[in-house]
Design an enzyme around this catalytic site. Structure first.
Site, PDB file in Angstrom:
ATOM      1  N   GLU A   1       0.817  -1.223   0.000  1.00  0.00           N
ATOM      2  CA  GLU A   1       0.000   0.000   0.000  1.00  0.00           C
ATOM      3  C   GLU A   1       0.847   1.268   0.000  1.00  0.00           C
ATOM      4  OE1 GLU A   1      -0.601  -2.676   1.801  1.00  0.00           O
ATOM      5  OE2 GLU A   1      -2.476  -3.364   0.921  1.00  0.00           O
TER       6      GLU A   1
ATOM      7  N   HIS B   1     -11.021  -5.825   8.568  1.00  0.00           N
ATOM      8  CA  HIS B   1     -11.814  -5.596   7.357  1.00  0.00           C
ATOM      9  C   HIS B   1     -13.010  -4.683   7.620  1.00  0.00           C
ATOM     10  CE1 HIS B   1      -9.525  -9.095   6.063  1.00  0.00           C
ATOM     11  NE2 HIS B   1      -9.903  -8.863   4.821  1.00  0.00           N
TER      12      HIS B   1
END
Lengths: 397, 344
Positions: free
Chosen positions: B69, B138
């Protein structure tokens, strides 16, 4: 990796027990490996064939760079700079970085690479605004294609990869050269940048200036790799090891890597082995973590002295060259002294001007508050407000 | 892509489809727009938001990156420096944290540190929030981190129409946008049609979703439908609730919010991220500072608990639901109930 499920080395077996079809070993990884010893030119036969003009140019830039470092360090003692991370002893890497690039290429410097930026044509005073504290980046990065001096470690490396990648997508002939120190190679961004660059085959060159220390931590505590150049192998790009104090050698290795990137050959990792002769910054006490004997040994391997020896051997170091180099350096220092001793003009309302393209309501309100505070300050203390007060008309608005 | 090929496109579109359409239209209009991230290519993203883009625009314009990322956002910074308009996908809220340094140290302040010379026209799409039964890492609501960082715009749609309009506006913006997509609204349908013109919503403007007179619910993103449901349920209690959808947390629309609260005299901020240090504290403070003399009660907050996001089988206890909102609305009867309680 599924290949591990195969008994023995599946890479060398054939038949039904062979590797799964997606496994593609590199046919010949050897060219990626750096040499065991740093590449050197000075003092070798090969150096005799180097272009005299290049050697003279490198010399003038090294002398200029050394003087710039000395003057900037002096300015910290006079309180004119908040801090200065000297690159004395590392001038060869800095100069070679600037000279290896074409005008359209980009340089991504770290905070210690002011000299590389100046050698690329940046105004010496504008290059110091970050360290002086009057603004973070005192120059337009697009003007000389020099990214802002980067303080967080290695975070500018992915920027260089992205810019080089974007340029290639647009079909432009642009190479990015990113500078990082030995400490920076431990950061995650170093890994991610090299990996992206190799996967994308981006036209980018990474130059690690291994100067021995990350503030006080020596290289041995930074990495267990045989050399920092070896790290390239794992990413699938060539690693080159070069004597960072040998200006023509660094210049040649970088020029090769830049050419290779330009021709579509992908990225290269170059490790230049050098030494930080001064402390990390003026705020650091280097005697706590290294011996004077070690520093002295490196002083004997000084990049300017090495080049002078070569120039002398070839009869190139005459009074004309030495005098011109000295004069150029003194002119730079005098200019720096004079301009840095003047208080920079500060505009407090700048604080709000470049946060967003269009100022938000919140920032407009805060700007109005500061404007009012400045007006009150100018009224109450006119003698101290010189140069910081907004024009009266603006203050009333 | 079904949304573009169906001429009788009156069938309901989902928020995910509206986002896809926004990306597609932005890419078609401006060759500088590049979509990048993990799995955005052949797979079309784990939520299929980038479905079909690689096939239509090529892998250079919609590219699968290595799984990293910080690298994704860091290279996007360099691409933006060279004049592209990258749209980055972070896949899941908690996966964006490795990129936090790039976001805070470079994306948010590049324009500022270069005095406007290097703008960052980046959009960072982050599917966020809970309610879909996701396992750990998540379901985070990470908006407080972003809105506390000067230089970032923080956008979060609560409707299908806004998903299209706000994403178009975000990509068009010359400043970086953290575009938070409420995961549990991805499959929300509306009769929004990609073939009917949708106005590109300006960033920084809240929208009144339901008119009311008794109190104002201030909310955004995943909590918007919950608040609308609560407002309907509150009618039985005699409460006529106004619901304001903030749409962008940065810039913040003080004007719409304060006009509503001054009209109703009472306000409750509703969001699912934790309350302590959460956006609700900032919003309540702003409203109090500006509307104090119009308020009949303190500005209250309904938020998730101050706990790491719970495992999915317990998340319904954490997420603010209709009942928790109604209980809080009842507490707005400051004079009668709280004063009586003190006297007793």
């Amino acid at each position: 990796m599924t290949v591990l499920e195969q008994p023995g080395s599946s890479r060398h077996t054939s038949g039904p027990a062979g590797p799964p079809p997606t496994w593609r070993p590199r046919v010949d990884p050897a060219p990626l490996l750096p040499d065991a010893e740093p590449y050197r030119l000075l003092g070798t036969e090969a150096a005799r064939r180097l272009d005299a003009g290049l050697l003279k140019r490198l010399y003038a830039e090294l002398v200029r760079g050394r003087r710039y470092n000395a003057q900037a360090t002096a300015l910290t003692r006079q309180g004119r700079l908040a801090v200065y991370p000297s690159s004395t002893g590392q001038e060869a890497c800095q100069v070679a970085a600037a000279l290896a690039l074409e005008a359209q290429d980009w340089l991504f410097p770290s905070y210690r690479d002011t000299l590389a930026a100046v050698a690329r044509g940046l105004d010496p005073v504008q290059a110091l605004t970050l360290l002086r504290g009057d603004w973070h980046t005192g120059y337009d990065p697009h003007e000389h294609r020099v990214a802002p001096l980067c303080t967080p470690l290695a975070t500018q490396l992915p920027h260089a990869v992205g810019l080089a990648h974007a340029a290639r997508l647009k079909g432009d002939d642009v190479v990015a050269l990113a500078l990082v120190g030995d400490g920076g190679t431990s950061e995650g961004d170093f890994h991610e940048a090299l990996n992206f660059a190799a996967v994308w085959q981006a036209p980018v060159v990474f130059l690690v200036q291994n100067n021995g220390f990350a503030i006080s931590v020596p290289l041995a505590k930074q990495t267990a790799a045989p050399s920092l150049a070896h790290k390239a192998v794992g990413y699938g790009m060539p690693g080159r090891l070069v004597d960072g104090n040998d200006a023509p050698a660094v210049h040649e290795v970088l020029t090769d890597a830049v050419r290779r990137a330009r021709e579509g050959g992908g990225p290269t990792l170059v490790e230049a082995v050098t030494y930080r002769v001064e402390a990390h910054t003026n705020a650091d006490d280097a005697t706590r973590y290294r011996t004077e004997a070690e520093v002295e040994a490196w002083r004997a391997h000084d990049p300017i002295a090495l080049l002078e020896r070569e120039l002398t051997a070839r009869g190139l170091l005459d009074e004309e060259l030495a005098g011109a180099a000295r004069e150029g350096a003194e002119r730079l220092a005098a200019d720096l002294r004079e301009r840095m001793h003047a208080d920079p003009p500060l505009e407090p309302m700048d604080l709000f001007d470049h946060v967003f393209t269009e100022q938000s309501d919140q920032l407009r309100a805060q700007a109005a508050q500061l404007r009012a505070e400045l007006a009150a300050e100018a009224e109450g203390h006119p003698e101290t407000a010189t140069g910081t007060a907004p024009p009266a008309q603006e203050a009333r608005s | 892509m079904t949304t573009t090929t169906a001429p009788a496109a009156r069938k309901p579109a989902t928020m995910a489809q509206a986002l896809t359409r926004a990306l597609r239209d932005a890419m078609a209009e401006d060759p500088a727009v590049h979509v990048m991230g993990e799995d955005v290519g052949a797979l079309g993203g784990v939520f299929r938001v980038t479905d079909g883009l690689a096939a239509e625009f090529g892998e250079d314009r919609c590219s699968d990156t290595p799984l990293a990322e910080a690298g994704i956002l860091g290279t996007a910074v360099g691409m933006a420096m060279y004049g592209l308009r990258p749209v980055v996908e972070m896949q899941f809220d908690a996966f964006a944290y490795p990129a936090f340094e790039q976001l805070v140290s470079h994306v948010a302040r590049m324009r500022n540190r270069t005095r406007g010379a290097v703008p960052m026209p980046l959009t960072i799409r982050i599917p966020y929030g809970g309610g879909i039964g996701g396992v750990e890492h998540h379901s985070d609501s990470s908006e407080a981190y972003y809105l506390a960082t000067p230089g970032l715009q923080v956008v979060t749609p609560g409707t299908v129409e806004d998903a299209y309009g706000l994403l178009r506006a975000s990509i068009a913006s010359d400043d970086p946008v953290v575009f938070l997509e409420p995961k549990r609204l991805y499959w929300t349908k509306s009769d929004w049609s990609p073939d009917a013109p949708t106005p590109v919503a300006p960033l920084g403007r809240a929208e009144i979703r339901r008119r009311g007179s008794s109190a104002t619910l201030l909310t955004y993103g995943p909590s918007l439908p919950v608040c609308l449901e609560a407002a309907e349920a509150a009618r039985a209690e005699g409460w006529d609730l106004e619901v304001v959808d903030l749409r962008t947390l940065v810039p913040f629309d003080d004007e719409t919010v304060c006009a509503s609260v001054r009209r109703t005299g009472r306000a409750v901020v509703v969001h699912e991220s934790n309350g302590f240090g959460g956006p609700g504290g900032e919003i309540a403070a702003r409203v109090t500072e500006r509307c104090f003399h119009h308020l009949e009660a303190p500005v209250l907050r309904v938020a998730g608990f101050d706990i790491p996001y719970p495992p999915p089988m317990l998340e319904r206890h954490h997420l603010p639901g209709v009942d928790r909102i109604l209980d809080t609305v009842a507490r707005l009867q400051w004079e009668s109930r709280w004063t009586e309680g003190r006297d007793a």
